[in-house]
Design a protein around this motif. Structure first.
Motif, PDB file in Angstrom:
ATOM      1  N   GLU A 436      33.404  57.632  36.990  1.00 50.48           N
ATOM      2  CA  GLU A 436      33.693  56.593  35.983  1.00 50.48           C
ATOM      3  C   GLU A 436      32.715  56.609  34.818  1.00 50.48           C
ATOM      4  N   ASN A 492      40.251  56.568  39.286  1.00 49.62           N
ATOM      5  CA  ASN A 492      40.028  55.282  39.948  1.00 49.62           C
ATOM      6  C   ASN A 492      40.863  54.216  39.240  1.00 49.62           C
ATOM      7  N   GLU A 522      39.974  56.035  43.991  1.00 47.68           N
ATOM      8  CA  GLU A 522      39.655  54.645  44.342  1.00 47.68           C
ATOM      9  C   GLU A 522      40.837  53.744  43.995  1.00 47.68           C
ATOM     10  N   LYS A 589      35.147  45.130  49.644  1.00 46.19           N
ATOM     11  CA  LYS A 589      36.404  45.896  49.569  1.00 46.19           C
ATOM     12  C   LYS A 589      36.611  46.780  50.800  1.00 46.19           C
TER      13      LYS A 589
HETATM   14  C1  GCB Z   1      34.356  51.327  41.042  1.00 48.29           C
HETATM   15  C2  GCB Z   1      33.154  52.125  41.384  1.00 48.29           C
HETATM   16  C3  GCB Z   1      32.580  51.743  42.717  1.00 48.29           C
HETATM   17  C4  GCB Z   1      32.563  50.230  42.841  1.00 48.29           C
HETATM   18  C5  GCB Z   1      33.993  49.741  42.795  1.00 48.29           C
HETATM   19  C6  GCB Z   1      34.116  48.217  42.873  1.00 48.29           C
HETATM   20  O1  GCB Z   1      35.150  51.673  40.231  1.00 48.29           O
HETATM   21  O2  GCB Z   1      33.382  53.503  41.326  1.00 48.29           O
HETATM   22  O3  GCB Z   1      31.296  52.269  42.831  1.00 48.29           O
HETATM   23  O4  GCB Z   1      31.924  49.802  43.980  1.00 48.29           O
HETATM   24  O5  GCB Z   1      34.562  50.133  41.596  1.00 48.29           O
HETATM   25  O6  GCB Z   1      34.125  47.694  43.956  1.00 48.29           O
HETATM   26  O7  GCB Z   1      34.198  47.585  41.818  1.00 48.29           O
END
Ligand code: GCB
Length: 618
Positions: A436, A492, A522, A589
């Motif tokens: 990202e 992601n 993601e 999450k």
């Molecule tokens: C993302 C990141 C990750 C975070 C996740 C979140 O896009 O790559 O490292 O932990 O979101 O939970 O917001």
């Protein structure tokens, strides 16, 4: 007052230098990093006989780093690395004493060992006594599995190395600093976040500090194999690779043998100590998640030898397909942080690895994304053994100082260490360059440089990165120019969590500018384990499960989708996640709580993976 202090300090220094004249170890301590004292990479370090230095270390918290720097910020010659014990006749006070200091267990982050250290970011000193009995003329390395983030090491008061980067293993030559009998090692570890570090100031994980992975002494002969690469050629009918020997002469004979396959070759090292080889193999059982067959491979060079356990498989792309052993496949994955199950803190043990990867297997995975930095080698050994394909990632996360050449050098060093140490794990199929990152020219150049470095270090694997996605109404557009440098595009997205509702996925279309395999690296949303309610109510298990239920059909509408690694297997600590009663400094999450409770979404994904209703069936 300053004057008096200054005088006192100067006279103390004078006295100590006189004391040091009699004691050999003091002489070398001013040597600085890089150059002669730069640590080296040892491939297969965990396969060598080692003397463990794990266990209890004395620790001194030093937020102002006064153990290393003087009041005018000069590196001290009489710092705490001397491990002095106050003597009654001393004309000066010794204001530290490791023998009276509290202990920290190694391996282990300091944050979860003492309540007062949970949020601590700064320098910490470690000290440990040990007996050493040299066996034969040998070179000895202090092997450090990881020290987050910057570290300094001394043996018997002699500086042996400095290192930067919190997630890679390194090895300091301690041969001349060690003596037969009692010795001591002192380490200073500083996990201060800095703008020009890799990663930088912002991350969404806990900045666990300390000697977070195993520490040991590894003895090798004068001429020894430092790095090697043994893998199946893409043609599938021969093994190819190379070894590198340090301290040997040109022409040193190198032997590589796979006894079970009755395959063997002998080659000679060139002037640079490198010996390349390839030799035919017949009837090799290919490594795969269904059959993770490992072979004993022995490498010998002069009086050095090492035996590794290596799986043989090929990985490549053809158009939008990912081919494992020549066959197209779909990667049913999950993302994993190196967060220890049940006890929290940084993961490092076989048990941690087996629990985390065991859950991934139970979920029906054949693939794991080991985010967001190189994980401990125990994870890779477990993935090799259990049969899980791996995305291994460097910590180029969010917005680094991409226009700073020093930052590039740090990222390159960490990449070299990651690939150098982990390159023989059959489980690893992707080297991921970044996560990202902002779309701008400096960033693209920076990561392209890393991608071509990774390719030249290891042409046998695929290069990927997790990209951000643009939106136009209900269209998701994947056109980040960085995609050109990748073999496999990772993206992601958080539809239903950071944007829209879970149902928004039902009407989302994907527009992908690259004719390459795509992995949704993601997606997901937060839920507190045990919190139940309406599926429109955030933080409930029902809401999270609903995100997964709406995502899966959407993903099935992406023709070039070749895999997925939703965010994330288990809840993990993050200081950004402060919502009291729900987050309490954990990113929620996870499909499983940090205490091992499976949430409803776990079963939604498990069903889709087991029935192979998402992605192409095998
Ligand atoms: C993302 C990141 C990750 C975070 C996740 C979140 O896009 O790559 O490292 O932990 O979101 O939970 O917001």
């Amino acid at each position: 007052m300053k004057r008096i202090l200054g005088f006192r300090r100067r006279s103390t220094r004078l006295l100590l230098s006189l004391l040091c004249m009699a004691a050999v170890p003091c002489v070398a301590q001013q040597t600085n990093i890089a150059g002669a004292n730069a640590p080296i990479v040892l491939t297969g370090a965990d396969r060598r006989p080692a003397m463990s230095l794990d266990g209890d270390w004395a620790s001194i918290l030093d937020p102002y780093f006064s153990g290393l720097f003087s009041f005018h910020h000069q590196e001290k010659t009489n710092g705490w690395f001397l491990n002095r014990k106050a003597q009654p006749e001393d004309p000066f006070p010794t204001e530290y004493d490791f023998s009276k200091a509290p202990q920290l267990t190694v391996p282990g982050d300091w944050n979860t060992q003492r309540e007062s250290l949970l949020f601590y970011e700064g320098p910490m000193w470690y000290e440990r006594d040990f007996e050493y009995r040299p066996k034969e003329p040998a070179r000895v390395f202090l092997h450090v599995g990881a020290a987050n983030y910057r570290s300094w090491f001394w043996i018997n008061g002699v500086k042996v190395c400095e290192h930067e980067g919190g997630f890679t293993a390194f090895n300091c030559d301690v041969t001349s600093a060690l003596k037969a009998g009692p010795n001591f090692v002192v380490a200073a570890i500083d996990n201060t976040r800095r703008e020009d570090n890799v990663p930088t100031l912002e991350t969404d994980w806990w900045n666990y500090g300390g000697l977070t992975r195993h520490v040991s002494l590894i003895a090798v002969p004068e001429a020894f194999i430092d790095q090697y690469d043994v893998h199946l050629a893409r043609t599938g009918d021969e093994v190819e690779g190379w070894t590198h020997i340090t301290g040997g002469q040109a022409g040193t004979s190198v032997e590589v043998e796979i006894p079970e396959l009755q395959a063997k070759t002998q080659v000679a090292a060139d002037n640079n100590g490198r010996a390349s080889f390839h030799f035919p193999i017949h009837e090799v059982v290919r490594w795969s998640p269904e059959n993770p067959k490992l072979y004993k491979v022995t490498l010998r060079a002069g009086s050095d030898s090492i035996e590794d356990l290596i799986g043989f498989r090929t990985i490549e792309t053809r158009g939008t397909e990912i081919l494992l052993n020549g066959k197209p496949m779909f990667l049913r994955g999950i993302s994993i942080h190196a967060e220890a199950p049940y006890r929290t803190g940084r993961a490092y043990s076989d048990k941690d690895a087996e629990t985390l990867l065991g859950w991934a297997k139970e979920l029906g995975c054949n693939f794991v994304r080991l985010a967001h930095y190189p994980h401990d080698e125990t994870m890779l050994r477990a993935a090799d053994r259990i049969g899980l394909l791996v995305w291994s990632e460097n910590p180029v996360y969010w917005a680094l100082q991409f226009d700073n050449p020093k930052v590039l050098a740090k990222a390159e060093q960490q990449l070299d260490e990651e690939i150098g140490a982990l390159r023989n794990h059959a489980s690893i199929i992707f080297w991921s360059m970044a996560n990202e990152t902002p779309n701008n020219e400096a960033r693209t150049q920076f990561i392209e440089t890393l991608a071509s470095r990774a390719r030249s270090l290891d042409p046998s694997r695929l290069i990927t990165a997790a990209l951000l996605v643009r939106a136009n109404g209900h269209s998701k557009i994947v056109d980040d120019p960085l995609g050109k440098a990748l073999d496999v595009i990772g993206v992601n997205e958080y539809i239903g969590w950071y944007e829209g509702h879970p149902e928004t996925a039902d009407v989302t279309q994907w527009n992908i500018a690259y004719d390459k395999p795509l992995i949704v690296s993601e997606f997901g949303g937060g839920a507190k384990a045990g919190l139940h309610g309406d599926e429109n109510q955030r933080w409930t298990e029902e809401y999270q499960a609903s995100i997964y239920r709406h995502q899966l059909p959407m993903l099935n509408r992406i023709p070039q989708l070749r895999g997925m690694s939703p965010w994330i297997l288990m809840d993990f600590r993050s200081p950004n996640r402060v919502l009291a009663g729900i987050q309490d400094e954990f990113n929620r999450k996870g499909l499983i709580s940090d205490q091992g409770t499976k949430k409803m979404a776990f079963y939604v994904l498990q069903r889709a993976y087991k029935e192979q209703s998402v992605g192409k069936p095998d």
